[in-house]
Scaffold this active site. Structure first.
Site, short mmCIF file in Angstrom:
data_model
loop_
_atom_site.label_atom_id
_atom_site.label_comp_id
_atom_site.label_asym_id
_atom_site.label_seq_id
_atom_site.Cartn_x
_atom_site.Cartn_y
_atom_site.Cartn_z
N ASP A 62 15.68 11.37 0.30
CA ASP A 62 15.98 10.05 -0.14
C ASP A 62 14.84 9.59 -0.79
O ASP A 62 13.61 10.06 -0.49
CB ASP A 62 16.49 9.13 0.87
N GLY A 66 17.41 12.97 7.00
CA GLY A 66 16.95 13.95 5.91
C GLY A 66 17.77 15.41 5.82
O GLY A 66 18.01 15.89 4.94
N PHE A 111 7.36 13.64 -5.97
CA PHE A 111 8.23 13.12 -5.30
C PHE A 111 9.58 13.49 -5.46
O PHE A 111 10.37 13.10 -6.54
CB PHE A 111 8.16 11.54 -5.46
N VAL A 112 10.31 14.24 -4.47
CA VAL A 112 11.44 14.88 -4.67
C VAL A 112 12.64 14.37 -3.78
O VAL A 112 12.40 13.58 -2.81
CB VAL A 112 11.51 16.47 -4.35
N ARG A 170 20.23 10.89 -1.64
CA ARG A 170 20.66 12.11 -0.52
C ARG A 170 21.48 13.01 -1.10
O ARG A 170 21.64 14.27 -0.79
CB ARG A 170 20.64 11.44 0.72
N GLU A 229 14.79 20.71 9.33
CA GLU A 229 14.23 19.61 8.34
C GLU A 229 14.54 19.88 7.08
O GLU A 229 14.32 20.97 6.42
CB GLU A 229 12.73 19.32 8.95
N ASP A 230 14.59 18.72 6.16
CA ASP A 230 14.63 18.96 4.77
C ASP A 230 13.46 19.18 4.16
O ASP A 230 13.28 20.00 3.29
CB ASP A 230 15.34 17.65 4.35
N LYS A 244 5.76 21.29 1.55
CA LYS A 244 4.59 20.67 0.60
C LYS A 244 3.28 20.75 1.08
O LYS A 244 2.93 19.86 1.58
CB LYS A 244 4.97 18.97 0.25
N ASP A 282 6.08 17.77 5.21
CA ASP A 282 5.12 17.06 4.04
C ASP A 282 3.89 16.98 4.92
O ASP A 282 3.25 17.91 4.98
CB ASP A 282 6.01 15.93 3.85
C1 PRP Z 1 11.34 12.32 6.08
C2 PRP Z 1 11.74 13.79 5.86
C3 PRP Z 1 11.05 14.47 7.10
C4 PRP Z 1 9.76 13.69 7.05
C5 PRP Z 1 8.65 14.51 6.27
O1 PRP Z 1 11.85 11.88 6.66
O2 PRP Z 1 13.13 13.81 6.02
O3 PRP Z 1 11.72 14.05 8.01
O4 PRP Z 1 9.75 12.50 6.14
O5 PRP Z 1 7.50 14.00 6.10
P1 PRP Z 1 6.12 14.14 7.15
O6 PRP Z 1 6.01 15.77 7.15
O7 PRP Z 1 5.22 13.63 6.38
O8 PRP Z 1 6.51 13.51 8.36
P2 PRP Z 1 11.87 10.16 6.79
O9 PRP Z 1 10.83 9.73 7.73
O10 PRP Z 1 11.75 9.54 5.41
O11 PRP Z 1 13.36 9.55 7.47
P3 PRP Z 1 14.67 10.07 6.92
O12 PRP Z 1 14.93 11.73 7.22
O13 PRP Z 1 15.69 9.14 7.40
O14 PRP Z 1 14.80 10.06 5.38
MG MG Z 2 13.18 9.46 4.03
MN MN Z 3 13.46 13.03 8.06
#
Ligand code: PRP
Ligand code: MG
Ligand code: MN
Length: 178
Positions: A158, A43, A151-152, A164, A98-99, A130, A102
């Site tokens: 993604d 991400g 849901f962004v 993405r 990080e993106d 968030k 959450d």
């Molecule tokens: C997403 C996002 C963060 C994480 C945030 O990654 O990129 O890394 O979830 O959520 P959290 O604070 O609840 O842990 P994901 O696991 O979807 O993998 P990706 O980066 O490959 O999309």
């Molecule tokens: Mg993801």
């Molecule tokens: Mn991620």
């Protein structure tokens, strides 16, 4: 792609402006240091690339990959480190990028792991925060935008591995994932 969006939360220009502000702040805070900027794949890749191009600092880059299990719209809580850093971080000023922050599951797992390796410092930089969804007591040091529980996608985020590449942050129409 835009037809799948309910709303554009932040346009490409708004994201770019905010990334520049964050980069200016990080440049000031790390003056005299050579941070190790660590992106969490997948991400973070777009935000990381945008951010480091505006950092006026000597720095090195590395990546980790973490993924929570499952393909749904919510994080499962089980975080899997799929790729580790290339180099030792002992004594380094690590900036974890990080993106989105959450629930905090991903970053709390990575922070705990990295702290055990004795970096000189460890800070967190996230494009989106968030806070309503947090289940772990964790705050980022640098936050691009604080957002509501929608849901962004876009700028690296993604849904089911898609969207993405969108240059803006959009809220997905529920009909796309329901
Ligand atoms: C997403 C996002 C963060 C994480 C945030 O990654 O990129 O890394 O979830 O959520 P959290 O604070 O609840 O842990 P994901 O696991 O979807 O993998 P990706 O980066 O490959 O999309
Ligand atoms: Mg993801
Ligand atoms: Mn991620």
């Amino acid at each position: 792609m835009e037809q799948d969006m309910q709303q554009i939360l932040f346009t490409q220009d708004q994201v770019a402006a905010r990334v520049q502000e964050l980069a200016a702040q990080i440049t000031r805070d790390y003056a005299g240091k050579t941070p190790l900027v660590v992106g969490v794949l997948r991400g973070s890749f777009i935000f990381m690339a945008d951010l480091v191009r505006h950092l006026d600092l000597p720095l090195t880059l590395d990546f980790m990959a973490a993924s929570s299990y499952g393909a749904g719209t919510t994080s499962s809580g089980l975080v899997n480190i799929r790729l580790d850093l290339h180099d030792d971080i002992a004594g380094r000023d690590v900036l974890l990028v990080e993106d989105i922050l959450d629930t905090g599951n991903t970053l709390s797992k990575l922070v705990a792991e990295l702290k055990g390796r004795h970096p000189a410092s460890l800070k967190l930089c996230v494009l989106l925060d968030k806070p309503e969804r947090r289940t772990r007591p964790l705050e980022a040091d640098y936050v691009g935008f604080t957002i509501p529980d929608a849901f962004v996608v876009g700028c690296g985020l993604d849904y089911d591995q898609k969207y993405r590449q969108l240059p803006y942050i959009g809220v997905l129409k529920p009909s796309v994932y329901e």
